[in-house]
Design an enzyme around this catalytic site. Structure first.
Site, PDB file in Angstrom:
ATOM      1  N   THR A 175     -12.108 -19.352   2.107  1.00 38.66           N
ATOM      2  CA  THR A 175     -11.593 -19.816   1.202  1.00 38.66           C
ATOM      3  C   THR A 175     -11.630 -19.409  -0.038  1.00 38.66           C
ATOM      4  O   THR A 175     -12.841 -18.180   0.354  1.00 38.66           O
ATOM      5  CB  THR A 175     -11.720 -21.340   0.384  1.00 38.66           C
ATOM      6  OG1 THR A 175     -10.951 -22.369   1.401  1.00 38.66           O
ATOM      7  CG2 THR A 175     -11.269 -21.834  -0.787  1.00 38.66           C
ATOM      8  N   VAL A 204      -2.964 -30.789   4.668  1.00 37.64           N
ATOM      9  CA  VAL A 204      -3.834 -30.487   2.891  1.00 37.64           C
ATOM     10  C   VAL A 204      -5.601 -30.701   2.830  1.00 37.64           C
ATOM     11  O   VAL A 204      -5.986 -31.479   3.027  1.00 37.64           O
ATOM     12  CB  VAL A 204      -3.199 -31.399   2.162  1.00 37.64           C
ATOM     13  CG1 VAL A 204      -3.174 -30.635   0.379  1.00 37.64           C
ATOM     14  CG2 VAL A 204      -1.555 -30.994   2.292  1.00 37.64           C
ATOM     15  N   ASP A 206      -9.531 -30.044   0.264  1.00 41.76           N
ATOM     16  CA  ASP A 206      -9.779 -30.487  -1.076  1.00 41.76           C
ATOM     17  C   ASP A 206      -9.063 -28.907  -2.146  1.00 41.76           C
ATOM     18  O   ASP A 206      -8.738 -28.972  -3.794  1.00 41.76           O
ATOM     19  CB  ASP A 206     -11.103 -30.313  -0.618  1.00 41.76           C
ATOM     20  CG  ASP A 206     -11.133 -28.436  -0.525  1.00 41.76           C
ATOM     21  OD1 ASP A 206     -11.263 -27.640   0.386  1.00 41.76           O
ATOM     22  OD2 ASP A 206     -12.439 -27.729  -1.461  1.00 41.76           O
ATOM     23  N   THR A 226     -15.924 -24.721  -1.636  1.00 44.31           N
ATOM     24  CA  THR A 226     -15.194 -24.299  -0.098  1.00 44.31           C
ATOM     25  C   THR A 226     -15.945 -24.824   0.870  1.00 44.31           C
ATOM     26  O   THR A 226     -17.245 -24.959   0.726  1.00 44.31           O
ATOM     27  CB  THR A 226     -15.510 -22.091  -0.067  1.00 44.31           C
ATOM     28  OG1 THR A 226     -15.237 -22.568   0.761  1.00 44.31           O
ATOM     29  CG2 THR A 226     -16.818 -22.287  -0.586  1.00 44.31           C
ATOM     30  N   GLY A 229     -13.292 -29.943   3.420  1.00 43.85           N
ATOM     31  CA  GLY A 229     -12.031 -29.713   2.897  1.00 43.85           C
ATOM     32  C   GLY A 229     -12.575 -31.518   2.521  1.00 43.85           C
ATOM     33  O   GLY A 229     -11.992 -32.143   1.866  1.00 43.85           O
TER      34      GLY A 229
HETATM   35  N1  ASP Z   1     -11.866 -25.483   1.693  1.00 46.11           N
HETATM   36  C1  ASP Z   1     -11.322 -25.488   2.570  1.00 46.11           C
HETATM   37  C2  ASP Z   1     -10.316 -26.685   3.663  1.00 46.11           C
HETATM   38  O1  ASP Z   1     -10.589 -27.435   3.861  1.00 46.11           O
HETATM   39  C3  ASP Z   1     -11.158 -24.391   3.989  1.00 46.11           C
HETATM   40  C4  ASP Z   1     -13.162 -24.024   3.509  1.00 46.11           C
HETATM   41  O2  ASP Z   1     -13.010 -23.422   2.127  1.00 46.11           O
HETATM   42  O3  ASP Z   1     -14.165 -23.214   3.778  1.00 46.11           O
HETATM   43  O4  ASP Z   1      -9.200 -25.815   3.031  1.00 46.11           O
END
Ligand code: ASP
Length: 309
Positions: A175, A204, A206, A226, A229
């Site tokens: 992310t 979807v 976070d 990140t 999520g």
């Molecule tokens: N947080 C992001 C999601 O779950 C993925 C990530 O940050 O690695 O969409």
């Protein structure tokens, strides 16, 4: 007038240190430095925290190395579905998009939702319509495609077929995000992602959920997360950090540490956050092997980092 602070991340889904080559590591540091400079240039010229986080995230979205915009990961169906959110600490004005494909910079689409509609989050064709009406650039699938993300999808699907889940963070997620305090003392946060490799279509994360992966309020802090999520959503990571500061009198460092190490860390929530408070203090805690990250405070040299070193 205060001094400015800026932090960015390129995701906690880092290539394992044992597999990272020197050349790759240098590329990541250079990509982070370019994005930090894009954001810092705005703040140096007296620009707003909102414009700084937008500029930094656009630069990260344009880098194929990171999982957002160009270089986003693929769903089980081989599609790219992008989520993004921006939040203004002055008044909690927020814009978000989820599951979109087309705008070159999803964070600009999120900002268009904030600035041109009375809503916070849009999905589907109308999210794209709003982006088009705002005059944003759109790109073809070829622009967004990267072979390494495609290969990661194939490997993940093959592992699943064998009944295994990938535990390699670089294959699973990533992310990008930015948080800033400008010279007027205002805070802002922006986050953009392709989500998790081999996510179900329509999933979807976070990132576009204010209070989970993205949060900003001048009274406390601005946060961009990140990691896994689903866990960030369940523990409302960003809002929880702010709540600990507001109600429990914790410092930003204490609050962010508690959420990342205990709430998320103890519940399969691998990942990290970058955050800034009203004093311009920056924290960048993570509970996994690494997090692509960079930060700068006015008058200090910029720093880029990946692992704990
Ligand atoms: N947080 C992001 C999601 O779950 C993925 C990530 O940050 O690695 O969409």
């Amino acid at each position: 007038m205060t001094t400015y602070s800026l932090a960015i991340h390129g995701g906690a889904g880092t290539i394992l240190k044992s597999k990272m080559t020197d050349a790759q590591e240098a590329e990541y540091h250079a990509g982070l430095a370019r994005a930090l400079e894009a954001g810092e240039a705005v703040l140096r010229q007296g620009g707003t925290a909102m414009d700084a986080v937008t500029a930094a995230v656009c630069q990260l979205e344009d880098e194929p190395l990171f999982n957002a915009g160009r270089g986003a990961v693929f769903t089980t169906e081989g599609q790219q579905e992008m989520d993004a959110c921006i939040m203004d600490g002055r008044d909690r004005a927020t814009g978000a998009v989820a599951g979109i494909f087309g705008p070159k910079n999803p964070i600009r689409a999120a900002r268009a939702v904030m600035e041109t509609t009375s809503h916070v989050c849009l999905i589907g064709p109308n999210a794209l319509e709003i982006a088009r009406a705002a005059g944003l650039d759109f790109c073809d699938p070829d622009y967004f495609f990267t072979q390494s993300r495609w290969d990661a999808l194939q490997q993940t699907l093959e592992m699943r077929a064998r009944g295994e889940e990938s535990d390699d963070p670089a294959r699973r997620h990533g992310t990008v995000g930015a948080v800033a305090r400008d010279r007027d003392g205002n805070l802002a946060a922006a986050t953009s992602t392709g989500g998790m490799t081999a996510k179900l279509p329509g999933r979807v994360g976070d990132t576009p959920m204010p209070g989970a992966g993205t949060f900003a309020d001048n009274a406390t802090c601005a946060v961009s997360g990140t990691g896994h999520g689903e866990v960030f959503i369940k523990y409302t990571a960003g809002a929880e950090i702010a709540a600990r500061m507001r109600h429990a009198g914790q410092s930003l460092a204490e609050a962010a540490d508690h959420v990342v190490m205990r709430d998320l860390g103890a519940h399969d929530g691998s990942g990290g956050v970058i955050a800034v408070d009203g004093d311009g203090t920056l924290v960048l805690p993570f509970n996994c092997e690494g997090m692509y990250r960079a930060h700068v405070r006015e008058g200090s040299d910029p720093v880029t980092a990946i692992y704990r070193d």
